[in-house]
Structures are given as structure tokens and as C-alpha cells.
Design an enzyme around this catalytic site. Structure first.
Site, PDB file in Angstrom:
ATOM      1  CB  ILE A 201       0.874  -3.071   0.361  1.00  0.00           C
ATOM      2  CG1 ILE A 201       0.674  -3.940   1.605  1.00  0.00           C
ATOM      3  CG2 ILE A 201       2.344  -2.861   0.044  1.00  0.00           C
ATOM      4  CD1 ILE A 201       1.190  -5.381   1.439  1.00  0.00           C
ATOM      5  CB  CYS A 202       1.935  -1.036   4.368  1.00  0.00           C
ATOM      6  SG  CYS A 202       2.584  -0.567   5.989  1.00  0.00           S
ATOM      7  N   GLY A 203       1.684   1.689   4.266  1.00  0.00           N
ATOM      8  CA  GLY A 203       1.769   3.136   4.303  1.00  0.00           C
ATOM      9  C   GLY A 203       1.474   3.807   2.984  1.00  0.00           C
TER      10      GLY A 203
END
Length: 246
Positions: free
Chosen positions: A143-145
Site C-alpha cells: 500500500i502507498c509508498g
């Protein structure tokens, strides 16, 4: 005392409760076998990657509800016992060193977002471990970065995926998966789950679906309640809970 405790010699149960003793089984009851409890297989642990600047909020729904459904969560850092500090200032002491993590010992590897994914290649070993998991057929959820880290490692090139926005991944060196980018809340492609930073509930939904944590109708109700605050989902979850399915 549960009903099961009273069932063994059902015909003698009243006498047992009154006297505290059990009479010898008669010929008529001696054939009654004691039921063998059915033991559910204990799933392998789910491993949660933790490192400095880890974005606390992105995996809270996932780990909390996995734990409630019988999954053990083990944290993985660069070194076991060496504390890391999350983006929210919470200190976490990893259970396991990344070098000691083997795909065959895990149900899933979760890679969380963190500022470090965007400021250096310090977390690249976690992307390498993700490639090892996927090669072994063990799921990875990023998730995300963490999706940027997987993009730089070439993990996303051949799989449908998502992230915060498409141009965020387009900026990552070595990324060649733009044609497989999907504008949606979260994506599962085989053993890989991806999501952007604003979709922790959708991320959890995909993890639960991949691991078979809830039946489809219960999972749908779970998502509607926690993502949409839909009150009509509550009775479905209550019924599932009473049936042992939530």
C-alpha cells in the site's frame, strides 16, 4: 459448563449434575462414542513489514480484523528486537529479522507505506523479499509508498496494480508497468494486492478476499459498514457473528 460438557453420557447428565458423579454406562449407552472435536487448521502467520516512518493508519483495519479471525500477526524489521518509529511516533519492536523471513513460513507479507520509500533506497530489501514471496506463490500486499518500491524492483511490470496516482509510479526509475495501471481503490492480480494511501479499508477488503477470511456476502457487508457507514450492513455482520462467520 458448556452443552458439550454435559453431552457425553446424555442419559445420565441429570444425575451427574445432582451428585457430581457419573454412573457406569449401561449396555444400552455403552456404544455411544465420545465425539471428537473438529480442530481447524491454524493458518501460517501474516507478516507485517515495519520500518521507520511506517504509515500507521494504512494497515490498522487489516491487522485488527485478521487477528480477530484467528490469524497471528508477526512484525518484520531489518533486525529483530531493534525498535522502529512509525510516522505517528509509535515505537514497534519487530518480532523477526527480514533476513530470517521465509515465504514457506507465511500466509502473506504486508508492505506498508513509509516516507523512506520516497527518500532513499533503504527499504529496497523489503521489495526484494516481496519478489521472493511472489516467486514462491505466497501473497504480497503493498500500500502507498510500498507500491513505488515494488515499481522500482520491476514487480508491477507484468501485473495489474494501482497506487496513489499513476504519475507517482511513472516517476519511479525502472518502472515499465504503466499499461497495467488501474484507476481504482485497490487491485488484486493473482498473489499481488496493491492500494493507494487513502484506501486502507479497500486494501483490507482485498486481503480478506485473498485469504478467504470472510464469506463473500459478509465481506461485502464488512466493506459497506467500515467504508460507507452503511447501517444496512450491520444486521448481516451480526448474523454472521452469531453463526461464527465474522
Amino acid at each position: 459448563m458448556t452443552a458439550f460438557c454435559h453431552w457425553w453420557w446424555f442419559d445420565d447428565a441429570e444425575a451427574i449434575e445432582m451428585t457430581g458423579t457419573r454412573s457406569k454406562p449401561t449396555d444400552e449407552t455403552a456404544h455411544k462414542a465420545v465425539p471428537t472435536p473438529v480442530r481447524k487448521a491454524v493458518p501460517k502467520p501474516v507478516h507485517l513489514a515495519v520500518y521507520d516512518t511506517y504509515a500507521d493508519w494504512e494497515t490498522g483495519h487489516t491487522t485488527a480484523h485478521l487477528t480477530q479471525r484467528g490469524h497471528e500477526i508477526r512484525t518484520v524489521g531489518f533486525a529483530a528486537g531493534q525498535p522502529v518509529t512509525t510516522m505517528g511516533g509509535v515505537r514497534i519492536q519487530p518480532d523477526l529479522a527480514l533476513a530470517d523471513l521465509r515465504p514457506e513460513d507465511s500466509s502473506l507479507l504486508i508492505l506498508t507505506g513509509a516516507s523512506l520509500w520516497d527518500t532513499s533506497d533503504e527499504l529496497a530489501p523489503f521489495a526484494v523479499k516481496a519478489k521472493e514471496f511472489l516467486a514462491a506463490g505466497v501473497p504480497v500486499a503493498a500500500i502507498c509508498g510500498a507500491t513505488a518500491g515494488l515499481a522500482r524492483a520491476g514487480v508491477l511490470d507484468g501485473r495489474r496494480h494501482t497506487s496513489a496516482v499513476s504519475f507517482y509510479l511513472a516517476e519511479q526509475p525502472g518502472y515499465a508497468g504503466a499499461g497495467r495501471y488501474v484507476e481504482t481503490d485497490a487491485v488484486t492480480d493473482g498473489d499481488l494486492i496493491t492500494a493507494g494511501p487513502t484506501e486502507p479499508v479497500a486494501f483490507a477488503r482485498e486481503v480478506f478476499a485473498r485469504l478467504g477470511v470472510y464469506k463473500p456476502d459478509v465481506l461485502d457487508a464488512w466493506y459497506r459498514l467500515f467504508h460507507d457507514s452503511d447501517p444496512s450492513a450491520y444486521p448481516v455482520l451480526m448474523a454472521a457473528s452469531e453463526a461464527g462467520d465474522a
